[in-house]
Design a protein around this motif. Structure first.
Motif, short mmCIF file in Angstrom:
data_model
loop_
_atom_site.label_atom_id
_atom_site.label_comp_id
_atom_site.label_asym_id
_atom_site.label_seq_id
_atom_site.Cartn_x
_atom_site.Cartn_y
_atom_site.Cartn_z
N LEU A 71 -7.90 3.66 -2.12
CA LEU A 71 -7.64 4.53 -2.97
C LEU A 71 -6.86 5.35 -3.00
O LEU A 71 -6.52 5.85 -4.69
CB LEU A 71 -8.62 6.28 -2.76
CG LEU A 71 -10.35 5.50 -2.75
CD1 LEU A 71 -11.46 6.19 -1.55
CD2 LEU A 71 -10.47 5.87 -4.65
N PHE A 72 -6.09 5.80 -2.09
CA PHE A 72 -4.04 6.94 -1.94
C PHE A 72 -3.60 5.19 -2.97
O PHE A 72 -2.39 5.93 -4.06
CB PHE A 72 -3.65 6.79 -0.73
CG PHE A 72 -2.88 7.64 -1.03
CD1 PHE A 72 -2.11 8.67 -1.86
CD2 PHE A 72 -1.25 6.75 0.00
CE1 PHE A 72 -1.50 9.29 -2.30
CE2 PHE A 72 -0.32 8.19 -0.21
CZ PHE A 72 -0.44 8.96 -1.73
N THR A 73 -3.24 4.07 -2.75
CA THR A 73 -2.76 3.22 -3.75
C THR A 73 -3.07 3.39 -5.24
O THR A 73 -2.07 3.56 -6.22
CB THR A 73 -2.36 1.55 -3.00
OG1 THR A 73 -2.02 1.98 -1.55
CG2 THR A 73 -1.78 0.69 -3.75
N PHE B 161 -4.43 -4.30 -5.56
CA PHE B 161 -3.98 -4.39 -3.51
C PHE B 161 -4.95 -3.64 -3.45
O PHE B 161 -5.75 -3.54 -2.20
CB PHE B 161 -2.90 -4.35 -3.36
CG PHE B 161 -1.46 -5.28 -4.27
CD1 PHE B 161 -3.05 -6.56 -4.30
CD2 PHE B 161 -0.58 -5.35 -3.79
CE1 PHE B 161 -2.45 -7.75 -4.85
CE2 PHE B 161 0.12 -6.74 -5.29
CZ PHE B 161 -1.08 -7.97 -5.09
N GLY B 162 -4.94 -2.40 -3.85
CA GLY B 162 -5.43 -0.73 -3.49
C GLY B 162 -6.97 -1.03 -3.40
O GLY B 162 -7.58 -1.01 -2.80
N LEU B 163 -7.11 -1.66 -4.78
CA LEU B 163 -9.36 -2.19 -4.91
C LEU B 163 -9.64 -2.64 -4.17
O LEU B 163 -10.90 -2.47 -3.21
CB LEU B 163 -9.34 -2.41 -5.82
CG LEU B 163 -10.84 -2.99 -6.63
CD1 LEU B 163 -11.51 -1.21 -6.66
CD2 LEU B 163 -10.55 -3.40 -7.96
N MET B 164 -8.89 -4.11 -3.91
CA MET B 164 -8.85 -5.06 -2.12
C MET B 164 -9.03 -4.80 -0.88
O MET B 164 -10.10 -4.92 -0.75
CB MET B 164 -7.56 -6.38 -2.57
CG MET B 164 -7.67 -6.72 -3.54
SD MET B 164 -6.45 -7.81 -3.61
CE MET B 164 -6.06 -8.38 -5.52
N VAL B 165 -8.22 -3.23 -0.91
CA VAL B 165 -8.12 -3.12 0.47
C VAL B 165 -9.66 -2.03 0.63
O VAL B 165 -10.05 -2.25 1.52
CB VAL B 165 -6.78 -2.37 1.01
CG1 VAL B 165 -7.07 -1.41 1.93
CG2 VAL B 165 -6.08 -3.13 0.89
N LEU C 219 1.24 -1.15 -0.20
CA LEU C 219 -0.06 0.00 0.20
C LEU C 219 0.79 0.92 -0.50
O LEU C 219 1.68 1.33 0.72
CB LEU C 219 -0.77 -0.08 1.72
CG LEU C 219 -1.91 -1.37 1.18
CD1 LEU C 219 -3.50 -1.24 2.15
CD2 LEU C 219 -2.65 -0.66 0.14
N ALA C 220 0.71 1.89 -1.00
CA ALA C 220 1.32 3.65 -0.88
C ALA C 220 0.39 4.05 0.90
O ALA C 220 0.21 4.21 0.86
CB ALA C 220 0.41 4.14 -1.54
#
Length: 501
Positions: A293-295, A321-325, A234-235
């Motif tokens: 969303l930030f990722t 991964f951002g979409l999953m979180v 994650l970013a």
């Protein structure tokens, strides 16, 4: 012969270790090693198939150290599918690297045994992550994945691979240390609010969640989220991911992106289930949505300016991964199921893409996409799988990623976050434009190399990749008709939501 659930679990956990020890000795010939590799993974896959079909989702299995419920079995299904694909594609990939004029294995030789030993041990540790019944042991297993996968990232021992490994180890170690601190705080909460019995036992904690102090639970969750979020990529904790994915062997990149990062999400989910009743949905939801969303937003500009074909896929992994979180943070049934389904679809499609990218690099002798042209005429079979994989990972029908992405976006609107859903759509559109720009350039034109290696895809690896893409499509589009998978996914989503369902 009838196998009990415990028998099947031990078969799944023992066979990769046995083969890893045998292959590490380097006593077997290459041909025997390749076929024993396939036999081991096939036996594990057969045991996993029996486990999935015979497991009662309403009756979890547990003993002192192991625990298996619908969520664990779903994760085993993902890891096991990639394990089988790895085993049946590795021979072709390693043979090409051995016969290539400047291939690493050709220069050093006798490294297939070491590669197989590390890879099977890597898969075994991921199996352990999703089957142990202790938050402390989960942390230990996640840390072990870092150590083993670092050796795989640095396998070719080049300057760039060593630099990527150093960054991977340093960044992930910092994250894992923060996750350790969060785990220690969870143990402190247990000692003060529940009692010293069954330390960090997940099932025991899940049965006493109402006794946890909310302030300390929130404090612990912040460390856990940042720590395991670093392992997910994650970013802004993602700096290791593009380098590690691009420098690792293509087979390892597929395992890293397809299964390792979602194991970190799995452990985070297990901790969320324990802490959710005390913290409440809003705090966890806010963190997941923001960093999800930030990722995705951070990945889009890097894809637009990218030149390295595998780094482009790595940033695509960040997007997913951002979409999953973010889907996890919505806390609605449709999004929870779609998030788990997206783990499955992303793993299958991304393994196919990384393997194809490795083949493209061998065929054209470069990883720079600006120097790769004429794939449709020079390497049509590779171009077909590249196109199918790209279409799939961008969420276009009929590949399964379309269905899981669609329902995650639908979850934004169902959970009364329509503006965040619209923002996510714009970000996904930016990713689509960036990736298609690079990919379409690769298909047309004339190659800048006077002579390419030609078509390197064989029958076996073509069949495996086609099977992965077809499995993703059928399992997603026909989910309601596949009773075993549908029940497994539904109950896994109920576990993820931790009583919010």
């Amino acid at each position: 012969m009838n196998f009990s659930i415990s028998d099947l679990i031990y078969i799944i956990l023992l066979l990769p270790v046995i083969f890893s020890l045998v292959s590490a000795t380097n006593l077997l010939s290459r041909n025997v090693l390749h076929w024993l590799n396939r036999l081991t993974a096939t036996c594990v896959a057969a045991a996993l198939f029996l486990l999935v079909t015979s497991f009662d989702v309403n009756t979890p299995y547990g003993d002192e150290y192991l625990y298996l419920d619908a969520l664990s079995v779903w994760m085993l299904l993902i890891i096991g599918t990639l394990y089988l694909a790895f085993a049946w594609t590795s021979k072709a990939y390693l043979d090409r690297d051995t016969n290539k004029r400047y291939g690493y294995l050709r220069r050093f030789g006798r490294l297939e045994g070491r590669f197989y030993a590390l890879s099977h041990m890597f898969v075994w540790i991921m199996f352990v992550v999703v089957t142990v019944n202790n938050l402390g042991l989960m942390w230990v297993a996640i840390e072990a994945t870092t150590l083993v996968s670092a050796l795989l990232v640095a396998f070719k021992f080049t300057r760039t691979s060593l630099e990527a490994t150093w960054k991977y180890v340093m960044v992930c170690t910092v994250g894992i240390c923060l996750a350790l601190l969060g785990t220690i705080l969870v143990y402190y909460i247990q000692l003060t609010d529940i009692g010293p019995a069954n330390p960090l036992n997940w099932l025991y904690l899940a049965q006493h969640v109402d006794s946890i102090d909310p302030a300390m639970a929130k404090f612990a969750f912040c460390f856990l989220f940042v720590g395991y979020g670093t392992k997910v990529g994650l970013a802004p904790m993602h700096a290791w991911l593009p380098d590690a994915h691009s420098e690792a062997p293509a087979l390892t990149s597929g395992l890293l992106s397809g299964s390792l990062c979602i194991c970190a999400i799995y452990v985070l989910i297990r901790n969320i289930i324990i802490l959710l009743p005390s913290i409440g949905v809003d705090f966890i939801s806010g963190l997941c949505l923001f960093f999800g969303l930030f990722t995705v937003a951070a990945a889009v500009p890097f894809v637009l300016v990218q030149r390295d074909v595998k780094r482009m896929l790595a940033y695509s992994s960040m997007e997913n991964f951002g979409l999953m979180v973010a889907g996890l943070g919505l806390f609605v049934p449709v999004a929870a199921q779609a998030m788990l389904l997206h783990m499955f679809n992303h793993a299958l499609v991304k393994y196919s893409l990384f393997y194809t990218a490795g083949t493209i690099m061998e065929e054209f002798g470069t990883k720079n996409m600006m120097r790769i042209h004429g794939m449709m005429t020079q390497t049509p079979r590779t171009a077909l799988f590249w196109l199918l994989g790209i279409v799939g990972i961008l969420g276009m029908p009929p590949i399964g990623v379309f269905f899981s992405k669609f329902y995650i976006i639908f979850g934004f609107f169902q959970s009364e976050h329509p503006w965040l859903g619209i923002l996510m759509l714009f970000l996904l559109a930016g990713m689509l434009i960036g990736i298609l720009y690079h990919v379409m350039r690769m298909f047309g034109g004339q190659s800048k190399r006077k002579k390419s290696a030609g078509e390197l895809f064989g029958f076996v690896d073509s069949a495996v990749l086609a099977g992965l893409l077809l499995f993703s499509c059928v399992a997603s589009a026909g989910l309601s008709e596949i009773t075993v998978l549908n029940n497994l996914l539904t109950h896994a989503a109920q576990i993820v939501l931790g009583g919010v369902y």
